[in-house]
Motif scaffolding. Structure first.
Motif, PDB file in Angstrom:
ATOM      1  N   GLN A 167      44.212  38.192  39.473  1.00 45.12           N
ATOM      2  CA  GLN A 167      42.987  38.009  40.208  1.00 45.12           C
ATOM      3  C   GLN A 167      43.058  36.945  41.148  1.00 45.12           C
ATOM      4  O   GLN A 167      43.981  35.875  41.202  1.00 45.12           O
ATOM      5  N   SER A 226      43.760  40.531  35.426  1.00 44.74           N
ATOM      6  CA  SER A 226      43.366  39.255  35.376  1.00 44.74           C
ATOM      7  C   SER A 226      44.544  38.180  35.843  1.00 44.74           C
ATOM      8  O   SER A 226      44.144  37.227  36.486  1.00 44.74           O
ATOM      9  N   LYS A 253      34.876  37.112  31.409  1.00 42.99           N
ATOM     10  CA  LYS A 253      36.387  36.797  31.233  1.00 42.99           C
ATOM     11  C   LYS A 253      36.777  36.919  29.667  1.00 42.99           C
ATOM     12  O   LYS A 253      37.867  37.301  29.495  1.00 42.99           O
ATOM     13  N   GLN A 287      45.491  35.233  27.642  1.00 39.06           N
ATOM     14  CA  GLN A 287      44.212  35.966  27.300  1.00 39.06           C
ATOM     15  C   GLN A 287      43.555  35.451  26.043  1.00 39.06           C
ATOM     16  O   GLN A 287      42.387  35.359  25.754  1.00 39.06           O
ATOM     17  N   GLY A 297      43.728  33.806  38.958  1.00 40.93           N
ATOM     18  CA  GLY A 297      44.754  34.312  38.123  1.00 40.93           C
ATOM     19  C   GLY A 297      46.080  33.424  38.222  1.00 40.93           C
ATOM     20  O   GLY A 297      46.353  32.830  39.501  1.00 40.93           O
TER      21      GLY A 297
END
Lengths: 302, 297
Positions: free
Chosen positions: A135, A132, B261, B33, A139
């Motif tokens: 990316q 991620s 995602k 995240q 990203g």
């Protein structure tokens, strides 16, 4: 002679419950470690589904060594390992030096607590994070380089970049953790040495290079030698979780090859032969680095 | 003189900034995240690597993700494997370490050599697999729980802790007629709490993060630990073979149209949380344990 035997008997009797206590542990090691070592003999056999396996000598090794795929895998292993040692070995040393210069105890503790964290994450998690992170185009890395006008790069599928992704993700994971040993070594240096140097007017730089570095050199050498010993492990979990079809020829290492050929394609003997070959080289590296370590630092690896 | 001092201060500030940036580099990817996993569904399309504050904060993603059977089963499996594995590990390792700490035991050196050999040489992946097959352990939790049940490195670390237990304590218990089992569990282990804590954390982190053996030994998806499910989602998703699981999502009752995602981010965070919960202990014991034992784990 008889007396000794008598004494041994008495000793064995005295410790009988200790042996009993050890029995499960011993059984475990024999089953989980030694039976597989014996099981590795299929590298020298043809596996038969009906009846007994047939001994074929070095047949599978010959196939292996004449295989261009294995040659590529072998070279990938060496290349990736070498790249990793090149960066993952010196950076933690530099970090330890920097941390040592921080005067605020709390600040140092906070930084340390944060930078150790990635070491405890699984490679599955790290792969997820890095995929991620890298990316294209959204990203964070591509956003940053985009800010400077660089076109988005698909790092994970780029044969030019993927090995560096391995190296830097390894640095991300281990730089803090690997610095611990050096920090401990630095903490063991007698403070009087620094006091004397300060009195003599030595600068921080001079102190770092004339006192700290020589004092922790044995630790540095030991860690380097150990790294060499584990050279053939280019990092299975990392490669396994980060590789994809676009880059496989550039990143496939011996361990991933063993998995793919052996368990994936059912070519058990060839896979085991490849693993055994790697194991023997590893064993040779560890034993010789142990010898080297004894010579250089006066202490063995064990 | 004043000039030199000022220069030193500037240098120190630069140093602090460099280290602060390093800490940021280590922390930000994880934080990102977290942000994505908390972002509301209507804003998720705009959330990317540089989003610092989640918009429309919600736990919707987590509740939806945790309602996927594969995921909550995975979480329970991981907890089960880690808990049972930990008990097996600690008991066996303690027994081994206790016996081997008795230096004058006949055959001790032989046992040590036997154990050290396993640190530098192993049969390998395929013989390991065949062993599980021959023991009829394939697709059983036991295959994953028992794998590396006694780690030789951790055994040696624990021995260093047990070495510090006064021999007089053990000898007097022996004279009182206590059994070895009793001495181990009611004297040696209680006075070596930090040693037990250290190896428990080592083993705990190992089990929690383990995915590979589970992936190859277990065949029933419902037995997979969280890491294997996570791997499936993360790695396979990139290759578009995730479609199967998406259907799964739409079938489950609470699922809304979730963003990949966000699912991925939520799962990553779920996999990290237990580590974070135990992190103060990790810092306290694990770090010291590293210095106690072999250089490499």
């Amino acid at each position: 002679m008889k007396l000794k035997k008598e004494q041994l008997k008495r000793q064995l009797y005295r410790d009988r419950y200790l042996y009993l206590l050890f029995l499960p542990v011993l059984t475990f090691f024999i089953i989980w470690h030694y039976i597989p070592i014996w099981g590795a003999r299929i590298a020298f056999q043809d596996v038969k589904y009906v009846g007994k396996n047939v001994w074929v000598g070095f047949k599978h090794f010959k196939v292996l060594f004449s295989s261009p795929v294995f040659f590529r895998v072998f070279m990938n292993t060496i290349a990736i390992s070498a790249m990793k040692i090149f960066l993952c070995f010196p950076l933690p040393i530099i970090l330890a030096f920097l941390l040592n210069e921080v005067r605020s105890h709390n600040y140092r503790k906070i930084v340390q607590s944060i930078i150790y964290l990635p070491h405890f994450l699984s490679w599955v998690v790290i792969a997820g994070i890095f995929i991620s992170l890298l990316q294209a185009p959204d990203g964070v890395i591509n956003q940053i380089i985009g800010f400077f006008g660089v076109k988005p790069i698909s790092f994970m599928t780029s044969t030019k970049h993927i090995r560096w992704v391995f190296v830097w993700s390894e640095v991300w994971r281990s730089i803090g953790w690997d610095s611990i040993l050096y920090i401990a070594a630095i903490n063991n240096i007698a403070l009087e040495l620094y006091d004397a140097a300060t009195v003599d007017g030595a600068s921080r730089w001079q102190q770092a290079f004339k006192i700290t570095l020589p004092s922790i050199l044995p630790t540095i050498i030991t860690v380097f030698i150990l790294n060499l010993g584990f050279f053939m492990n280019a990092g299975f979990d990392q490669v396994f979780n980060m590789m994809n079809d676009a880059v496989i020829n550039h990143v496939d290492i011996i361990d991933t090859y063993v998995y793919r050929i052996g368990l994936g394609k059912g070519n058990y003997s060839l896979g085991t032969a490849a693993g055994l070959f790697k194991g023997v080289i590893g064993l040779f590296l560890i034993l010789s680095t142990d010898k080297l370590s004894r010579k250089v630092t006066g202490e063995g690896v064990w | 003189m004043v000039n030199k001092k000022a220069k030193g201060r500037v240098g120190h500030i630069v140093l602090l900034i460099v280290l602060g940036l390093l800490a940021l580099v280590m922390f930000y990817p994880i934080y990102n995240q977290l942000v994505i996993s908390l972002t509301g569904n209507e804003y998720i399309a705009q959330a990317d690597g540089t989003t610092i504050i989640p918009r429309g904060i919600t736990l919707q993603t987590y509740s939806s993700v945790l309602s996927i059977p594969k995921v909550y089963r995975g979480l329970l499996n991981s907890l089960f494997i880690t808990a049972v594995g930990l008990v097996v590990n600690v008991v066996l390792t303690s027994m081994g370490a206790y016996v081997l700490t008795k230096r004058d035991l006949f055959g001790r050196n032989f046992f040590m050599v036997l154990i050290v050999i396993t640190m530098i040489f192993e049969g390998g992946l395929i013989p390991d697999y065949f062993l599980m097959k021959d023991l009829h352990l394939l697709n059983r939790y036991a295959s994953v729980i028992m794998y590396k049940a006694v780690n030789p490195y951790y055994l040696i670390i624990l021995m260093r802790f047990f070495d510090r237990v006064p021999t007089s304590l053990i000898e007097s218990a022996r004279l009182d007629g206590s059994s070895e089992m009793r001495i181990l569990f009611s004297i040696v282990i209680p006075v070596s709490v930090s040693g037990i804590a250290t190896i428990s954390l080592f083993y705990g982190v190992f089990h929690w993060n383990e995915y590979f053996r589970a992936m190859i030994y277990l065949t029933d998806e419902m037995k997979y630990p969280l890491q294997v499910i996570l791997r499936e989602l993360i790695i396979s998703m990139e290759k578009a073979s995730f479609v199967g699981a998406t259907n799964y999502l739409q079938m489950s009752t609470t699922a809304v149209t979730l963003d990949f995602k966000a699912i991925k981010a939520a799962l990553i965070i779920i996999a990290i949380v237990p580590i974070l919960i135990f992190y103060p202990f990790v810092l306290r014991f694990y770090v010291k344990g590293r210095l106690q034992g072999a250089v490499k784990e």
